[in-house]
Design a protein around this motif. Structure first.
Motif, short mmCIF file in Angstrom:
data_model
loop_
_atom_site.label_atom_id
_atom_site.label_comp_id
_atom_site.label_asym_id
_atom_site.label_seq_id
_atom_site.Cartn_x
_atom_site.Cartn_y
_atom_site.Cartn_z
N PHE A 4 0.84 -1.20 0.00
CA PHE A 4 0.00 0.00 0.00
C PHE A 4 0.88 1.25 0.00
CE2 PHE A 4 -2.03 3.42 2.42
CZ PHE A 4 -3.22 3.58 1.74
N PHE A 5 1.88 1.27 0.87
CA PHE A 5 2.77 2.42 0.99
C PHE A 5 3.50 2.68 -0.34
CE2 PHE A 5 6.98 4.20 1.96
CZ PHE A 5 6.61 5.35 2.65
N VAL A 6 4.08 1.65 -0.91
CA VAL A 6 4.83 1.81 -2.17
C VAL A 6 3.89 2.27 -3.28
CG1 VAL A 6 6.13 0.56 -3.95
CG2 VAL A 6 6.65 0.18 -1.52
N ALA A 7 2.74 1.63 -3.40
CA ALA A 7 1.78 2.01 -4.46
C ALA A 7 1.30 3.44 -4.27
CB ALA A 7 0.60 1.04 -4.47
N PHE A 8 1.10 3.86 -3.02
CA PHE A 8 0.68 5.24 -2.77
C PHE A 8 1.75 6.22 -3.25
CE2 PHE A 8 0.89 9.05 -0.15
CZ PHE A 8 -0.35 9.60 -0.42
N LYS A 9 2.99 5.95 -2.92
CA LYS A 9 4.07 6.86 -3.29
C LYS A 9 4.24 6.94 -4.81
CE LYS A 9 5.27 8.07 0.85
NZ LYS A 9 5.09 9.41 1.35
N THR A 23 -5.04 1.73 -2.64
CA THR A 23 -6.17 1.04 -2.00
C THR A 23 -6.48 -0.26 -2.73
OG1 THR A 23 -7.06 3.14 -1.20
CG2 THR A 23 -8.60 1.28 -1.35
N ALA A 24 -6.52 -0.22 -4.05
CA ALA A 24 -6.77 -1.45 -4.83
C ALA A 24 -5.65 -2.47 -4.59
CB ALA A 24 -6.88 -1.10 -6.32
N VAL A 25 -4.42 -2.00 -4.54
CA VAL A 25 -3.28 -2.89 -4.27
C VAL A 25 -3.42 -3.53 -2.89
CG1 VAL A 25 -0.79 -2.89 -3.81
CG2 VAL A 25 -1.67 -1.80 -5.88
N ALA A 26 -3.84 -2.75 -1.89
CA ALA A 26 -4.00 -3.28 -0.54
C ALA A 26 -5.08 -4.36 -0.49
CB ALA A 26 -4.33 -2.16 0.44
N ILE A 27 -6.16 -4.15 -1.22
CA ILE A 27 -7.23 -5.17 -1.26
C ILE A 27 -6.69 -6.45 -1.88
CG2 ILE A 27 -9.47 -5.77 -2.28
CD1 ILE A 27 -10.16 -2.73 -2.07
N VAL A 28 -6.06 -6.33 -3.04
CA VAL A 28 -5.53 -7.51 -3.75
C VAL A 28 -4.46 -8.20 -2.90
CG1 VAL A 28 -4.22 -8.27 -5.78
CG2 VAL A 28 -6.12 -6.65 -6.04
N ALA A 29 -3.58 -7.43 -2.27
CA ALA A 29 -2.52 -8.01 -1.44
C ALA A 29 -3.09 -8.74 -0.24
CB ALA A 29 -1.56 -6.91 -0.98
N THR A 30 -4.14 -8.20 0.36
CA THR A 30 -4.75 -8.87 1.51
C THR A 30 -5.46 -10.15 1.10
OG1 THR A 30 -5.00 -6.71 2.58
CG2 THR A 30 -6.26 -8.53 3.51
N VAL A 31 -6.13 -10.12 -0.03
CA VAL A 31 -6.76 -11.35 -0.55
C VAL A 31 -5.68 -12.40 -0.84
CG1 VAL A 31 -8.02 -12.33 -2.51
CG2 VAL A 31 -8.82 -10.21 -1.46
N ALA A 32 -4.57 -11.97 -1.45
CA ALA A 32 -3.46 -12.89 -1.74
C ALA A 32 -2.86 -13.44 -0.44
CB ALA A 32 -2.40 -12.19 -2.57
N ASP A 91 -0.62 12.25 2.51
CA ASP A 91 0.76 11.77 2.52
C ASP A 91 1.26 11.57 3.95
OD1 ASP A 91 3.13 11.09 0.91
OD2 ASP A 91 4.02 12.81 1.94
N THR A 92 0.96 12.52 4.83
CA THR A 92 1.36 12.39 6.24
C THR A 92 0.65 11.22 6.88
OG1 THR A 92 1.74 14.78 6.37
CG2 THR A 92 1.42 13.61 8.47
N TRP A 93 -0.63 11.04 6.58
CA TRP A 93 -1.37 9.92 7.14
C TRP A 93 -0.77 8.58 6.70
CZ3 TRP A 93 -4.28 6.17 4.51
CH2 TRP A 93 -4.92 5.25 5.35
N VAL A 94 -0.44 8.45 5.42
CA VAL A 94 0.16 7.21 4.91
C VAL A 94 1.50 6.95 5.59
CG1 VAL A 94 1.14 6.06 2.87
CG2 VAL A 94 -1.08 7.22 2.72
#
Length: 185
Positions: A13-18, A26-35, A144-147
């Protein structure tokens, strides 16, 4: 390896956000969590209940973020998870008279009942505070600060809290006698 697997969706999530921004992240986090859940299910044959809850929360709040194109939903996700974990510990203790922390960790640690109770209250308070801090940062700072807080601040505070708990618990762990140490040498 388990620690890396636990933080896998957060790091992605962090890398994709940056690189691509909040919606792709967010989409990456969903897919990564499912994986992650699929991998755990395949490897271990089971998934811990809290991991299922985490999957449900990321799909719900991440999905709402993507559908509404509103990053406020994803910012609530850590708070909801923290409050669910703290709430589970509180409800377990107050309603069911069961110390869930002891149920999870009791096989590895022998501690007096009063200490298990204090640890349960401490973790409940920590999760409540972390949830509150997350939502405060989400609404008082930019995304950005929140992430950055989500990855570094959240993990840093968790690490400090775990170390403090370990130091506290070490006073109550059974001590090896000198005879036992000599026999092991």
């Amino acid at each position: 390896m388990k620690l890396l697997l636990d933080f896998f969706p957060i790091i992605l999530f962090f890398v994709a956000f940056k690189v691509w921004g909040i919606y792709t992240a967010t989409a990456v986090a969903i897919v990564a969590t499912v994986a992650q859940i699929a991998y755990l299910r395949f490897k271990n044959g089971k998934v811990e209940p809290m991991q299922w809850v985490s999957l449900g929360v990321i799909v719900l709040f991440g999905g709402a973020t993507l559908l509404a194109h509103d990053d406020n939903f994803i910012k609530w996700k850590p708070t909801v998870l923290y409050w669910l974990m703290g709430g589970a510990l509180l409800i377990g203790q107050l309603v069911f008279r069961k110390n869930l922390l002891r149920s999870v960790m009791g096989g590895q640690l022998q501690l007096p009942d009063a200490i298990w109770l204090k640890l349960n209250w401490a973790w409940s308070a920590f999760f409540a505070a972390m949830g509150t801090l997350n939502i405060w940062i989400a609404y008082n700072f930019d995304t950005d600060t929140w992430v950055n807080f989500k990855l570094f601040g959240g993990m840093g505070l968790m690490l400090v809290f775990v170390i403090a708990q370990a130091i506290y618990m070490s006073r109550y762990l059974p001590q090896e006698s000198a005879d036992t140490k000599d026999k092991q040498s």
